[in-house]
Write a protein that holds these residues in place. Structure first.
Motif, short mmCIF file in Angstrom:
data_model
loop_
_atom_site.label_atom_id
_atom_site.label_comp_id
_atom_site.label_asym_id
_atom_site.label_seq_id
_atom_site.Cartn_x
_atom_site.Cartn_y
_atom_site.Cartn_z
N ILE A 163 0.80 -1.25 0.10
CA ILE A 163 0.09 -0.01 0.01
C ILE A 163 0.90 1.01 0.00
CG2 ILE A 163 -1.85 1.45 1.31
CD1 ILE A 163 -2.79 -1.32 -0.11
N ARG A 164 1.75 1.08 0.70
CA ARG A 164 2.76 2.39 0.67
C ARG A 164 3.49 2.50 -0.47
NH1 ARG A 164 4.18 -0.31 5.67
NH2 ARG A 164 3.68 1.08 7.40
N GLU A 165 3.82 1.69 -1.38
CA GLU A 165 4.12 1.68 -2.41
C GLU A 165 3.26 2.48 -3.63
OE1 GLU A 165 5.68 -2.20 -4.22
OE2 GLU A 165 7.17 -2.34 -2.61
N MET A 166 1.95 1.97 -3.44
CA MET A 166 0.82 2.55 -4.23
C MET A 166 0.88 4.06 -3.83
SD MET A 166 -0.36 0.01 -5.86
CE MET A 166 -2.14 0.66 -6.29
N ILE A 167 1.01 4.39 -2.57
CA ILE A 167 0.73 5.75 -2.15
C ILE A 167 1.98 6.90 -2.83
CG2 ILE A 167 0.68 7.29 -0.12
CD1 ILE A 167 -0.61 5.07 1.53
N LEU A 168 3.04 6.24 -2.69
CA LEU A 168 3.98 6.91 -3.30
C LEU A 168 4.29 7.07 -4.78
CD1 LEU A 168 6.94 5.58 -0.82
CD2 LEU A 168 6.14 7.93 -0.71
N ARG A 169 3.58 6.38 -5.58
CA ARG A 169 3.80 6.66 -6.97
C ARG A 169 3.41 8.06 -7.42
NH1 ARG A 169 0.60 1.01 -9.11
NH2 ARG A 169 2.34 -0.47 -8.44
N PRO A 170 4.12 8.39 -8.59
CA PRO A 170 3.80 9.95 -8.91
C PRO A 170 2.51 10.14 -9.38
CG PRO A 170 6.04 8.97 -9.91
CD PRO A 170 5.18 7.47 -9.23
N ASN A 171 1.71 9.25 -10.00
CA ASN A 171 0.45 9.51 -10.56
C ASN A 171 -0.55 8.46 -9.47
OD1 ASN A 171 1.12 11.25 -12.62
ND2 ASN A 171 1.69 9.27 -13.91
N PHE A 172 -0.86 8.95 -8.29
CA PHE A 172 -1.75 8.28 -7.53
C PHE A 172 -3.06 7.91 -8.19
CE2 PHE A 172 -5.06 8.09 -4.20
CZ PHE A 172 -4.46 7.20 -3.16
N ASP A 173 -3.42 6.52 -8.12
CA ASP A 173 -4.54 5.93 -8.77
C ASP A 173 -5.53 5.34 -7.46
OD1 ASP A 173 -6.46 4.54 -10.07
OD2 ASP A 173 -5.25 3.89 -11.60
N MET A 174 -6.62 5.92 -7.25
CA MET A 174 -7.29 5.46 -6.28
C MET A 174 -7.91 4.00 -6.55
SD MET A 174 -8.38 6.79 -3.33
CE MET A 174 -9.45 6.14 -2.13
N GLU A 175 -8.32 3.96 -7.54
CA GLU A 175 -8.89 2.61 -7.99
C GLU A 175 -7.89 1.35 -7.92
OE1 GLU A 175 -12.11 1.84 -8.19
OE2 GLU A 175 -12.46 3.87 -7.80
N ALA A 176 -6.78 1.69 -8.12
CA ALA A 176 -5.62 0.83 -8.14
C ALA A 176 -5.35 0.44 -6.81
CB ALA A 176 -4.29 1.25 -8.90
N LEU A 177 -5.29 1.52 -5.71
CA LEU A 177 -5.19 1.50 -4.50
C LEU A 177 -6.36 0.24 -3.85
CD1 LEU A 177 -3.69 2.30 -1.80
CD2 LEU A 177 -5.44 3.97 -1.50
N ARG A 178 -7.30 0.63 -4.34
CA ARG A 178 -8.62 -0.35 -3.60
C ARG A 178 -8.32 -1.80 -3.98
NH1 ARG A 178 -12.90 3.28 -2.20
NH2 ARG A 178 -12.86 5.39 -3.50
N VAL A 179 -8.03 -1.92 -5.32
CA VAL A 179 -7.63 -3.34 -5.76
C VAL A 179 -6.48 -3.86 -4.94
CG1 VAL A 179 -7.01 -4.65 -7.83
CG2 VAL A 179 -8.23 -2.88 -8.40
N GLU A 180 -5.37 -3.05 -4.84
CA GLU A 180 -4.45 -3.67 -3.98
C GLU A 180 -4.85 -3.79 -2.46
OE1 GLU A 180 -0.86 -5.28 -3.42
OE2 GLU A 180 -1.29 -4.33 -5.25
N ALA A 181 -5.64 -2.97 -2.08
CA ALA A 181 -6.17 -3.38 -0.43
C ALA A 181 -7.02 -4.41 -0.42
CB ALA A 181 -6.78 -2.04 -0.10
N ARG A 182 -7.66 -4.78 -1.52
CA ARG A 182 -8.35 -5.99 -1.35
C ARG A 182 -7.50 -7.21 -1.57
NH1 ARG A 182 -13.31 -6.48 -1.39
NH2 ARG A 182 -13.33 -8.50 -2.25
#
Length: 572
Positions: free
Chosen positions: A522-541
């Motif tokens: 999740i930390r890697e997803m947050i630190l990406r230059p182009n933060f993607d909310m939907e991608a974060l949800r998928v990773e969280a699941r």
């Protein structure tokens, strides 16, 4: 629940049944004494055993039966043999009369011989005591409330009409002769008996409307003549320490209302001028909050495990998310109680302070005195805290000070107004918290809603129709799960409506939750230059996060709530 079992015998029984070690029991007994809490409540919240176990244990020890009023037809006339004020003071409900004239009485403490003797003399009958759980007492007190509304309206109307007829007075003059103290007490007593959380007194053009919020929904209770309105407002202002002669400025106050020998309700009062007069909203709060485990708040084992794991961390942030009225404050107080140990310093800045917690240093914000969340939090950091509660992160300054506090070795608890757990992250971005600080401090984002519990006195099961199944499938798709037919429960539950629940089919509320633990992926997803909310949800699941809808559906399957309730709060 009272503790009529000697402490040593309770300890021996629990140790013999391998439910607790002697040292753990002694520690909890000491904690209960230190915090002024009921030991049974603390044992339940510590998951030593559930409340039903202790009810059976006490009934066996005393040789009495459990009243179990939720599953009995109660004779209203028999209940009213004992006046409500005495019933509350003595924590006793007369619920049945036997053929030989013996009266069956549900008591919080059936070992209280003085109360048994008092009731026998007052009622002129032999008394047979039963053990009453808190639910039993609440069930009995609703009987008093059921008649109160019609009596209340009739008494007011008769008083006013009689005054107008006999003395030719105006409505306002007639209202001055009314027993306003008793009327306000009756409004409060009726609300308490119905388990209302809020009382609304609304001035309309020609009348005053009284509404109660029960289990999250507002119900119209009664309409009373407008002539009474100024006197009721004045009485409530007097109790709350507000300015009686100020009618054009909002005011906030608080007072305490006694409902039993050792029972009090704290009442928070908010006065607001409206076009037809002042409106008052009163929030009813138990004077002392009962200790609640994560499971009692409504968390299923998986969610409770995630939260408990993050509570063991000594620094970082835990954020509770949800709209107003979703139970965030109750969850924060429940967590604070779990963390409240002799070896930690807990401080808080709140708006307002809802419950007073022993050994927690609680501060109320006061903008007029220059105490805001930001300035209060800055001052608290100089109080050598281990754990900090910030009632709500509302602005950029509070957000940044909170982040700094979490970075410098403090565990910080707070709340945010977001719709779900993942949305807390872009919300922090909006408050000018950079991504690298979010990943450094945020441990857990927990979102929640409150759903009404199915009344266990009138519950029944049914198989869902095609329309319900389609709605569930559509909701699966909306939350990004996909339509999984196999995950739809085969059997659903509802309440038929009975006297215990006021005909609603619901009694009480419980939380549904969504927990996002900030792990390395999740930390890697947050630190990406182009933060993607939907991608974060998928990773969280992928990391095990269950959507609130899934959590609610599990509670539907466990007969805790209904699918209609889950749909209602998810779609709000």
């Amino acid at each position: 629940m009272a503790l009529p079992i000697p402490l040593l015998q309770l300890k021996q029984r629990l140790v013999q049944e391998n439910l607790i070690t002697p040292d753990r029991f002694d520690a909890l007994a000491e904690e209960a004494d230190r915090k002024g809490q009921n030991l049974i409540d603390l044992l339940v919240s510590s998951k030593i055993a559930d409340s039903k176990y202790f009810a059976v244990l006490i009934s066996q020890f005393l040789g009495v039966e459990i009243a179990n009023l939720g599953n009995k037809a109660i004779d209203d006339d028999v209940v009213k043999l004992l006046a409500e004020d005495i019933a509350r003071q003595r924590q006793a409900i007369v619920f049945a009369k036997e053929a030989d004239g013996t009266l069956d009485v549900a008591m919080a403490d059936p070992s209280d011989l003085s109360t048994i003797e008092f009731l026998a003399q007052r009622l002129q009958a032999h008394v047979r005591p039963y053990l009453a759980t808190p639910d039993d007492l609440n069930r009995g007190f609703t009987v008093y409330g059921s008649q109160l509304t019609s009596d209340f309206k009739r008494i007011i109307e008769e008083n006013i009409q009689e005054s107008l007829r006999s003395q030719g007075k105006t409505g306002a003059e007639a209202a001055a002769d009314l027993p306003i103290v008793a009327l306000v007490d009756n409004i409060l007593s009726y609300a308490i008996s119905l388990r209302a959380s809020d009382i609304h007194l609304e001035a309309l053009e020609e009348k005053t409307l009284i509404r109660y919020r029960i289990d999250g929904l507002l119900y119209e209770v009664m309409e009373i003549p407008k002539a009474v309105h100024p006197a009721i407002i004045a009485r409530i202002k007097l109790l709350s320490g507000l300015k009686i002669d100020e009618h054009y400025v909002p005011q906030d106050g608080r007072f305490r209302h006694q409902i039993g020998a050792n029972q009090y309700i704290d009442i928070r009062v908010a006065v607001m001028p409206t076009s037809f007069g002042e409106k008052i909203v009163m929030r009813l709060l138990e004077a002392a909050q009962k200790p609640l485990s994560l499971e009692e708040l409504g968390m299923l084992p998986q969610t409770a495990e995630i939260v408990a794991r993050n509570l063991k961390k000594t620094y970082g942030m835990i954020i509770i998310c949800g709209p107003t009225g979703s139970g965030k404050t109750t969850t924060l107080y429940g967590i604070m109680n779990l963390l409240n140990k002799p070896n930690v310093n807990i401080v808080s800045v709140e708006d307002p302070i809802e419950y007073n917690i022993k050994f927690v240093n609680q501060s109320q914000i006061n903008p007029e005195a220059g105490i805001t969340f930001a300035s209060g939090l800055r001052a608290l950091l100089r109080q050598d805290p281990n754990i900090i509660l910030v009632g709500e992160i509302r602005d950029k300054e509070t957000a940044n000070i909170s982040i700094q506090a979490a970075l410098t070795g403090h565990l910080l608890l707070s709340s945010l107004h977001t719709s779900d757990a993942p949305t807390a992250i872009p919300r922090l971005f909006d408050l000018d918290v950079p991504p690298f600080l979010v990943v450094s401090t945020l441990n857990l984002s927990l979102a929640q809603r409150l759903v009404r519990r199915v009344c266990q006195s009138c519950i029944y099961s049914y198989e869902p129709g095609e329309e319900i199944r389609k709605n569930i499938g559509d909701q699966f798709h909306i939350v990004g799960i996909g339509k999984e037919e196999s995950r739809i429960p085969k059997v659903f539950y509802k309440g038929k409506g009975c006297s215990a629940c006021g005909g609603t089919g619901y009694r009480g509320r419980i939380g549904i939750f969504e927990a996002l633990e900030v792990t390395d992926p999740i930390r890697e997803m947050i630190l990406r230059p182009n933060f993607d909310m939907e991608a974060l949800r998928v990773e969280a699941r992928k990391n095990g996060m269950k959507a609130m809808f899934e959590d609610g559906l599990e509670k539907v399957e466990l007969a805790m709530t209904t699918v209609e309730e889950v749909m209602r709060v998810i779609r709000e």
